[in-house]
Design a protein around this motif. Structure first.
Motif, PDB file in Angstrom:
ATOM      1  N   SER A 228       6.434  13.258 -24.804  1.00 26.82           N
ATOM      2  CA  SER A 228       5.201  13.565 -25.047  1.00 26.82           C
ATOM      3  C   SER A 228       4.297  12.716 -24.083  1.00 26.82           C
ATOM      4  N   VAL A 229       4.853  11.808 -23.059  1.00 25.85           N
ATOM      5  CA  VAL A 229       4.330  10.999 -22.262  1.00 25.85           C
ATOM      6  C   VAL A 229       4.655  11.313 -20.712  1.00 25.85           C
ATOM      7  N   ALA A 230       3.486  11.634 -20.104  1.00 27.54           N
ATOM      8  CA  ALA A 230       3.905  11.813 -18.503  1.00 27.54           C
ATOM      9  C   ALA A 230       4.904  11.015 -17.937  1.00 27.54           C
ATOM     10  N   PRO A 231       5.566  11.572 -16.891  1.00 32.62           N
ATOM     11  CA  PRO A 231       6.778  10.652 -16.336  1.00 32.62           C
ATOM     12  C   PRO A 231       5.833   9.575 -15.451  1.00 32.62           C
ATOM     13  N   ARG A 232       6.391   8.495 -15.152  1.00 30.43           N
ATOM     14  CA  ARG A 232       5.928   7.387 -14.146  1.00 30.43           C
ATOM     15  C   ARG A 232       6.711   7.629 -12.935  1.00 30.43           C
ATOM     16  N   CYS A 233       6.182   7.599 -11.697  1.00 35.81           N
ATOM     17  CA  CYS A 233       7.156   7.818 -10.319  1.00 35.81           C
ATOM     18  C   CYS A 233       6.650   6.809  -9.382  1.00 35.81           C
ATOM     19  N   VAL A 234       7.697   6.317  -8.556  1.00 34.55           N
ATOM     20  CA  VAL A 234       7.445   5.555  -7.387  1.00 34.55           C
ATOM     21  C   VAL A 234       7.852   6.305  -6.149  1.00 34.55           C
ATOM     22  N   ILE A 235       6.985   6.155  -5.065  1.00 33.17           N
ATOM     23  CA  ILE A 235       7.392   6.680  -3.885  1.00 33.17           C
ATOM     24  C   ILE A 235       7.820   5.442  -2.937  1.00 33.17           C
ATOM     25  N   ALA A 236       9.035   5.661  -2.499  1.00 34.44           N
ATOM     26  CA  ALA A 236       9.539   4.593  -1.954  1.00 34.44           C
ATOM     27  C   ALA A 236       9.299   4.698  -0.382  1.00 34.44           C
ATOM     28  N   VAL A 237       8.412   3.542   0.021  1.00 32.26           N
ATOM     29  CA  VAL A 237       8.076   3.661   1.588  1.00 32.26           C
ATOM     30  C   VAL A 237       8.339   2.238   2.253  1.00 32.26           C
ATOM     31  N   GLN A 238       7.998   2.468   3.565  1.00 34.10           N
ATOM     32  CA  GLN A 238       8.167   1.028   4.287  1.00 34.10           C
ATOM     33  C   GLN A 238       6.383   0.935   4.817  1.00 34.10           C
ATOM     34  N   PHE A 239       5.879  -0.087   4.545  1.00 33.60           N
ATOM     35  CA  PHE A 239       4.710  -0.208   4.856  1.00 33.60           C
ATOM     36  C   PHE A 239       4.655  -0.794   6.523  1.00 33.60           C
ATOM     37  N   GLU A 240       3.810  -0.194   7.282  1.00 37.00           N
ATOM     38  CA  GLU A 240       3.885  -0.709   8.850  1.00 37.00           C
ATOM     39  C   GLU A 240       2.291  -1.157   9.142  1.00 37.00           C
ATOM     40  N   ARG A 241       1.542  -0.769   8.374  1.00 40.00           N
ATOM     41  CA  ARG A 241      -0.083  -1.151   8.549  1.00 40.00           C
ATOM     42  C   ARG A 241      -0.847  -1.103   7.408  1.00 40.00           C
ATOM     43  N   VAL A 242      -1.634  -2.157   7.132  1.00 41.45           N
ATOM     44  CA  VAL A 242      -2.583  -2.196   5.857  1.00 41.45           C
ATOM     45  C   VAL A 242      -4.023  -2.532   6.623  1.00 41.45           C
ATOM     46  N   ALA A 243      -4.988  -1.831   6.238  1.00 41.94           N
ATOM     47  CA  ALA A 243      -6.330  -2.147   6.487  1.00 41.94           C
ATOM     48  C   ALA A 243      -7.379  -2.070   5.571  1.00 41.94           C
ATOM     49  N   PHE A 244      -8.670  -2.516   5.815  1.00 38.05           N
ATOM     50  CA  PHE A 244      -9.664  -2.292   5.030  1.00 38.05           C
ATOM     51  C   PHE A 244     -10.561  -1.521   6.150  1.00 38.05           C
ATOM     52  N   VAL A 245     -11.238  -0.375   5.381  1.00 33.63           N
ATOM     53  CA  VAL A 245     -12.053   0.351   5.950  1.00 33.63           C
ATOM     54  C   VAL A 245     -13.052   0.917   5.517  1.00 33.63           C
ATOM     55  N   ALA A 246     -14.342   1.121   5.989  1.00 34.74           N
ATOM     56  CA  ALA A 246     -15.499   1.797   5.283  1.00 34.74           C
ATOM     57  C   ALA A 246     -15.272   3.381   5.275  1.00 34.74           C
ATOM     58  N   PRO A 247     -15.697   3.995   3.962  1.00 32.11           N
ATOM     59  CA  PRO A 247     -15.633   5.596   3.946  1.00 32.11           C
ATOM     60  C   PRO A 247     -16.160   6.289   5.233  1.00 32.11           C
ATOM     61  N   GLY A 248     -15.654   7.125   5.673  1.00 30.07           N
ATOM     62  CA  GLY A 248     -16.181   7.910   6.821  1.00 30.07           C
ATOM     63  C   GLY A 248     -15.883   7.324   8.153  1.00 30.07           C
TER      64      GLY A 248
END
Length: 290
Positions: free
Chosen positions: A261-281
């Motif tokens: 009765s509960v939706a599954p929980r999922c994990v996408i396994a990745v390797q992060f290469e870049r993290v950034a803050f950006v403004a929309p658009g």
């Protein structure tokens, strides 16, 4: 007189012999071409082969997976977990692909001062604040530590890791990467357990790279805005880039369902290469980590 006759005869013979040779040459030159027999094949010289240089085919790399593609793959994996069927092979083909994902935050304005009277008990996973006097814009985002989460451990299977860091995707039912109507409501920006259905995370192996491993340190930076520049009225975005690493079985997404009765929980396994803050658009990052 006799000698004169002898010379005349010799000259006559020479002229006759020369004329005969010329006639034979002319006749030979005018002799018609030999017609080949019906069963005789005419061998002709082969035409020269002109080799046209081959144009090399340069493979076009697949475009990075976006939010819509990641959500579609997660929905397929969740459906397989809920129905008890095998994970789709179409998902396995995504392993190794690059991705670019933008996650909106700070949609309701500045985050509360943790020392002020309006401070919430649970701070947002990400937020921003602005000091009009110094014109300092502060951006911060905190990754979730999933290493000690029991269901994540079960999904990892035989994978060896000493840390699991990532982010929960807000509103996984929509493909938009902009602030939504529910983000503007005066409610806590912190996701409760029922809303944490899809995470994107990196499983750090003991011998793997720790370049973007944060631990308890948030992604945080302070930049100075220009005199005529104001903070974004649509919040900001955390941009995650990298590659789909996948699990030992070759699948990029694993899901767990505690109850039908509960939706599954999922994990996408990745390797992060870049993290950034950006403004929309905007494509130019405000600040980035690689």
């Amino acid at each position: 007189m006799a000698e004169h006759n002898i010379r005349f005869r010799i000259l006559t013979h020479l002229i006759a012999a020369g004329a005969g040779g010329v006639l034979a040459f002319v006749l030979a030159d005018k002799e018609p071409a030999k017609t080949p027999a019906p069963d005789e094949q005419i061998v002709q010289d082969p035409a020269p082969v002109v080799e046209v240089p081959k144009i090399p085919v340069i493979p076009v790399p697949s475009p990075p997976l976006d939010r819509a593609a990641l959500l579609a793959a997660a929905a397929s994996a969740a459906d397989a977990a809920a129905s008890g069927s095998a994970l789709p092979q179409s998902n396995a083909a995504l392993t190794g692909r690059s991705f670019v994902l933008r996650m909106p935050f700070g949609c309701r304005g500045e985050m509360a001062d943790p020392k002020g009277a309006d401070a919430k008990e649970k701070p947002s996973w990400a937020g921003w604040s602005f000091n009009p006097k110094s014109r300092a814009l502060r951006l911060t985002a905190q990754a979730s530590d999933l290493a000690e989460t029991e269901w994540v451990k079960q999904l990892a299977g035989e994978m060896t890791f000493d840390a699991v860091e990532g982010f929960w995707l807000r509103r996984p039912w929509t493909r938009t990467e902009q602030c939504g109507a529910d983000d503007l409501a005066p409610t806590d920006d912190m996701l409760d357990a029922s809303q944490r259905r899809l995470a994107i995370a990196q499983f750090y192996s003991p011998e793997g790279s720790r370049t973007l491993r944060r631990g308890n340190r948030p992604y945080s930076s302070t930049v100075k805005l220009k005199e005529n520049e104001t903070p974004s009225s649509n919040g900001y975005q955390l941009q995650l880039e990298g590659k789909i690493s996948g699990f030992p079985d070759g699948q990029p997404i694993h899901c767990s369902q505690a109850s039908p009765s509960v939706a599954p929980r999922c994990v996408i396994a990745v390797q992060f290469e870049r993290v950034a803050f950006v403004a929309p658009g905007k494509d130019e990052p405000i600040v980035e980590w690689r």
